[in-house]
Design an enzyme around this catalytic site. Structure first.
Site, PDB file in Angstrom:
ATOM      1  N   HIS A 101       0.401   1.477  -0.788  1.00  0.00           N
ATOM      2  CA  HIS A 101      -0.143   1.725  -2.126  1.00  0.00           C
ATOM      3  C   HIS A 101       0.988   2.358  -2.929  1.00  0.00           C
ATOM      4  CE1 HIS A 101      -3.731   2.298   0.483  1.00  0.00           C
ATOM      5  NE2 HIS A 101      -4.434   1.836  -0.518  1.00  0.00           N
ATOM      6  N   ASP A 104       1.389   5.979  -2.234  1.00  0.00           N
ATOM      7  CA  ASP A 104       1.843   6.376  -0.892  1.00  0.00           C
ATOM      8  C   ASP A 104       3.332   6.645  -0.904  1.00  0.00           C
ATOM      9  OD1 ASP A 104      -0.657   5.560   0.017  1.00  0.00           O
ATOM     10  OD2 ASP A 104       0.070   3.608   0.712  1.00  0.00           O
TER      11      ASP A 104
HETATM   12  C1  XUL Z   1      -9.846   1.890   2.659  1.00  0.00           C
HETATM   13  C2  XUL Z   1      -8.937   0.755   2.875  1.00  0.00           C
HETATM   14  C3  XUL Z   1      -7.734   0.713   2.000  1.00  0.00           C
HETATM   15  C4  XUL Z   1      -7.296  -0.663   1.631  1.00  0.00           C
HETATM   16  C5  XUL Z   1      -6.145  -0.690   0.670  1.00  0.00           C
HETATM   17  O1  XUL Z   1     -10.984   1.867   3.443  1.00  0.00           O
HETATM   18  O2  XUL Z   1      -9.164  -0.061   3.726  1.00  0.00           O
HETATM   19  O3  XUL Z   1      -6.722   1.407   2.639  1.00  0.00           O
HETATM   20  O4  XUL Z   1      -6.951  -1.408   2.739  1.00  0.00           O
HETATM   21  O5  XUL Z   1      -6.415   0.014  -0.487  1.00  0.00           O
END
Ligand code: XUL
Ligand code: CO
Length: 437
Positions: A101, A104
């Protein structure tokens, strides 16, 4: 830079007889299965957020993980060091991909401009590290759920300025994903749901979410990003109800808003079980509608009703998943991303290796077992025979749309009764699966 994992040179493949916990017993990247290497089939990816941002705090306790490379500060320097450590880990593990992300990898600044600048700085390091190691980006995404501004959601917020901020954030996240040559981009609707229907205009929120996705599709074209977009179903948590609750709900949403040609599904095992489905059910549905794109590989806990994001070790799960994935023709842009964190009790850096090795070996075994089942063809043959009445005669005519109710009534009036069905042989098939596992 000082090594973060000094005792570990790399994780070798040593085969099933090895007792070395820091080796692969089944994952042999170069081994060919059904005409492709294991590396090409499985396309393993490390999730940056769990492996490098999650200290394993829980509702009752503080973080436990030792991450000696991380000074805990939101500084850019710390973010850059962390990025280098992450690549040391990917390289030593032998993971060909990672996912992240935006938040992150780089700290949020005081303004959007400052935040974007921070991201650009760290992306430079990620790019260098990708070039140095050959590790690639499986997908990027925007975190539209952690910051307090998103307390009502992002695409589905009641506050139009927050929607605009989310749009700006997604645009930037797609840009950096393109810059890093990402194979895909994920939309997981973290807070795209509601707490109470007493304050929620559901129709309007769904329209807005679709607007955000359409703008993303337009922007993707505009900037020439060629990666695959995915939507990731999850029924709840952090919201009480998330609109993209399962693969079928996502499909209905994508169809209703004319988005079905632009997004595939990223299926997560633990999200499937939270939705009251099996992992294989969600994969099978995604495959049936031609939208199986990528997988977040993890597992839940039968005793717990939340997203525990544990590493996958269940051979039934990985075998059934690989059966469906192979049947669907395998991954193209997608892969198996370990959206999983170590247990709070497993707090040492080496545990990150053990966790990933376990997940990779479990899927490698699942792949080998699934390939053996497919090679013998017993299940395929059974399936084919089970549906044989559709291959010719009246069944073929129904499938081809050549008959109507009147003709079917006439057909049955003449025939009297359907021929008796053959047994579903559920137990026999379950026993057979055990033979292979
Ligand atoms: C949360 C989840 C996230 C997504 C990406 O449950 O799975 O980490 O994969 O935003
Ligand atoms: Co996920």
């Amino acid at each position: 830079m000082k090594e973060a994992f000094p005792g570990i040179k790399g994780i070798p493949y040593e085969g099933p007889k090895s007792r070395n916990p820091l080796s692969f017993k089944h994952y042999n990247a170069a081994e060919v299965v059904e005409g492709k290497t294991m590396g090409e089939h499985l396309r393993f990816s490390v999730a940056y957020w769990h492996s490098f941002r999650n200290g394993c705090a829980d509702m009752f306790g503080m973080p436990t993980r030792l991450m000696p490379w991380d000074d805990g500060s939101p500084s850019l320097e710390n973010a850059k060091t962390r990025a280098r450590v992450a690549f040391e880990f990917f390289e030593k593990l032998g993971a060909p991909f990672y996912c992240f992300h935006d938040r992150d990898v780089a700290p949020e600044g005081k303004t959007l401009a400052e935040t974007n600048k921070n991201l650009d700085e760290v992306v430079k390091v990620l790019k260098q590290e990708q070039q140095r190691t050959g590790v690639k980006l499986l997908w990027g995404t925007a975190n539209l759920f952690s910051h307090p501004r998103y307390l009502h959601g992002a695409g589905t917020t009641c506050n139009a300025d927050v929607f605009a901020f989310a749009a700006a954030q997604v645009a930037k996240a797609i840009e950096v994903t393109k810059e890093l040559d990402g194979a895909g981009y994920v939309f997981w609707g973290g807070r795209e749901g509601y707490k109470s229907l007493l304050n929620t205009d559901m129709g309007r929120e769904l329209d807005h979410l679709a607007k955000l996705l359409h703008m993303a599709v337009d922007y993707k074209k505009q900037i020439g990003f060629r990666g695959q977009f995915y939507i990731e179903p999850k029924p709840k948590e952090p919201t009480k109800h998330q609109y993209d609750s399962d693969a079928a709900a996502c499909y209905a949403f994508l169809q209703r808003y004319d988005l079905v040609d632009h997004l595939k599904l990223n299926i997560e095992a633990n999200h499937a079980t939270l939705a009251g489905h099996t992992f294989q059910h969600e994969l099978e549905f995604a495959a049936a509608i031609g939208l199986l794109g990528s997988v977040d590989a993890n597992r839940g806990d039968l005793m717990l009703g939340w997203d525990t994001d544990q590493f996958p070790t269940d051979l039934y799960d990985t075998t059934l998943a690989m059966l469906t994935i192979l049947k669907a023709g395998g991954f193209t842009t997608g892969g198996l991303n370990f959206d999983a964190h170590v247990a709070r009790e497993s707090f040492e850096p080496v545990d990150l290796f053990h966790a990933h090795i376990g997940g990779m070996d479990a899927f490698a075994r699942g792949l080998k077992i699934a390939a053996a089942i497919r090679k013998d063809g017993v299940i395929d043959k059974f399936m084919k025979e089970r549906y044989a009445s559709w291959d010719s005669g009246i069944g073929a005519n129904i499938e081809a749309g050549k008959v109507n109710f009147k003709q079917l009534s006439q057909y049955m009036l003449e025939k009297g009764n359907p021929a008796p069905n053959s047994s579903g042989r559920v137990e026999m098939l379950e026993n057979l699966l055990n033979e292979y596992i």
